[in-house]
Write a protein that holds these residues in place. Structure first.
Motif, short mmCIF file in Angstrom:
data_model
loop_
_atom_site.label_atom_id
_atom_site.label_comp_id
_atom_site.label_asym_id
_atom_site.label_seq_id
_atom_site.Cartn_x
_atom_site.Cartn_y
_atom_site.Cartn_z
N THR A 104 0.82 -1.21 0.00
CA THR A 104 0.00 0.00 0.00
C THR A 104 0.85 1.26 0.00
OG1 THR A 104 -0.16 -0.02 2.41
CG2 THR A 104 -1.94 -1.10 1.20
N GLY B 207 -1.20 -6.41 1.25
CA GLY B 207 -1.59 -5.37 2.20
C GLY B 207 -1.59 -5.84 3.63
N TYR B 208 -0.98 -5.06 4.52
CA TYR B 208 -0.94 -5.43 5.94
C TYR B 208 -2.31 -5.28 6.61
CZ TYR B 208 -1.23 -0.55 7.41
OH TYR B 208 -1.66 0.74 7.62
N ASP B 209 -3.18 -4.48 5.99
CA ASP B 209 -4.50 -4.22 6.58
C ASP B 209 -5.64 -4.83 5.75
OD1 ASP B 209 -4.23 -2.56 4.41
OD2 ASP B 209 -4.85 -0.72 5.45
N GLY B 210 -5.30 -5.87 5.00
CA GLY B 210 -6.31 -6.52 4.18
C GLY B 210 -6.06 -6.33 2.70
N ARG C 118 -7.27 -2.17 -0.11
CA ARG C 118 -6.47 -1.05 -0.62
C ARG C 118 -5.50 -1.50 -1.71
NH1 ARG C 118 -3.39 2.79 2.87
NH2 ARG C 118 -2.89 1.06 4.28
N ASP D 148 -4.10 -10.45 0.71
CA ASP D 148 -4.26 -10.05 2.11
C ASP D 148 -3.07 -10.56 2.92
OD1 ASP D 148 -5.06 -9.62 4.73
OD2 ASP D 148 -7.05 -10.50 4.48
N GLY D 149 -2.37 -9.65 3.61
CA GLY D 149 -1.26 -10.06 4.45
C GLY D 149 -1.45 -9.61 5.88
N SER D 150 -2.69 -9.62 6.34
CA SER D 150 -3.02 -9.05 7.64
C SER D 150 -2.80 -10.00 8.82
CB SER D 150 -4.48 -8.57 7.65
OG SER D 150 -5.37 -9.63 7.36
N SER D 151 -2.37 -11.22 8.57
CA SER D 151 -2.03 -12.15 9.65
C SER D 151 -0.79 -12.94 9.26
CB SER D 151 -3.19 -13.12 9.91
OG SER D 151 -3.30 -14.07 8.85
N GLU D 152 -0.18 -13.59 10.23
CA GLU D 152 1.04 -14.36 9.95
C GLU D 152 0.75 -15.50 8.97
OE1 GLU D 152 4.02 -13.32 10.94
OE2 GLU D 152 2.91 -11.65 11.81
N LYS E 240 0.35 -14.06 5.50
CA LYS E 240 1.65 -13.69 4.94
C LYS E 240 2.32 -14.91 4.32
CE LYS E 240 2.74 -10.11 8.36
NZ LYS E 240 3.69 -9.77 9.46
#
Length: 298
Positions: free
Chosen positions: A134, A156-159, A162, A182-186, A189
């Motif tokens: 993002t 994205g770290y927040d879903g 974006r 989506d990278g919002s959890s381990e 990721k």
């Protein structure tokens, strides 16, 4: 007495970056004039004031720099500046919001060199996972990689919302395909980097994005790069000065922030010098930054 080299720096933010001011002056501009809180509607008038006041000869010694912290906004200002000009009243324009275009160019050029050192092949056809997708550096790196034939994914770290929007914007503007994830959890990721040949970390300074376990599980990984110079590194175990160094517990080699930063510095300085030395007006963005970065890394 020859007319001075003047650079007008436009930014939508409250401040123009001192880093960019120093770089421009050290590159050879005699005067650097900041304009802050600039709105899109004001770009045309500011640029035309700059070109009409010096005439066609003075235009060769005049430039505009576009700053800020938003890649899309900077590119829009960049295009507005170009459209404000017409022969013979034309000056050079350089966009590098938050230093992101030159940083992204340096990172991707270093990664490309590391890939070629491993198996003789570059970015084309590689899977590239971009954490911090993002942000301005991540977005620019994704577009550069995609333009060179890579299968790039913004994470994205927040879903995913974006980065999905940014991927669509890249498709519309540059006619490239960027995936999003989506990278919002381990766990997410790890899933996002499964099958990746390259991992790029361009997240917030001082935040570890990927841990050793995630790296060891990425069996296809060949190169991992991080632009964060503030401890802890964005990639666990990666040193800031690593430059093609084997990454412990992984099949990849690592490229650290200072190795990337050394090239970034030379790219930004080099593009400022190109503006000064050019016989004809230049329009410089991340594509020109990548071309120069490639030449510099060899």
């Amino acid at each position: 007495m020859e007319a001075p080299y003047i650079l007008h720096m436009l930014s939508p933010l409250r401040h123009v970056s001192p880093f960019d001011v120093n770089m421009a002056l050290d590159a050879g501009f005699n005067a650097v004039i900041p304009y802050t809180n600039v709105e899109m509607s004001e770009v045309r008038g500011l640029v035309q004031d700059a070109i009409f006041s010096r005439g066609p000869k003075g235009a060769k010694r005049t430039g505009v720099f576009i700053g800020g912290k938003n890649a899309i906004a900077a590119l829009d200002m960049f295009e507005a500046a170009r459209k404000a000009m017409f022969p013979p009243f034309q000056i050079s324009v350089f966009a590098d919001p938050a230093g992101s275009f030159t940083t992204a160019a340096a990172m991707v050029a270093k990664v490309e060199k590391a890939l070629k050192a491993r198996d003789g092949k570059g970015l084309a056809g590689r899977s590239v996972a971009i954490f911090g997708g993002t942000g301005v550096v991540g977005f620019a790196a994704g577009v550069i990689a995609a333009l060179d034939g890579a299968r790039a994914t913004l994470i994205g770290y927040d879903g995913a919302a974006r980065v999905k929007e940014l991927a669509a914007s890249a498709s519309d503007r540059f006619k490239v395909e960027l995936a999003h994830a989506d990278g919002s959890s381990e766990a997410l990721k790890g899933a996002a980097m499964a099958g990746a040949d390259v991992v790029l970390c361009a997240g917030r300074a001082g935040v570890q994005i990927l841990n050793a376990q995630q790296l060891s599980a990425a069996s296809s990984l060949k190169v991992a790069a991080d632009v964060n110079a503030v401890p802890p590194p964005g990639i666990e175990g990666l040193g800031a000065q690593d430059d093609g160094t084997p990454l412990k517990g992984s099949s990849a080699v690592g490229i650290g922030a200072l190795a990337i930063g050394g090239i970034k510095y030379k790219v930004e300085a080099g593009l400022f010098r190109k503006m000064i030395e050019a016989d004809k007006p230049m329009a410089l963005d991340f594509r020109d930054a990548f071309k120069l970065a490639r030449d510099l890394v060899g």
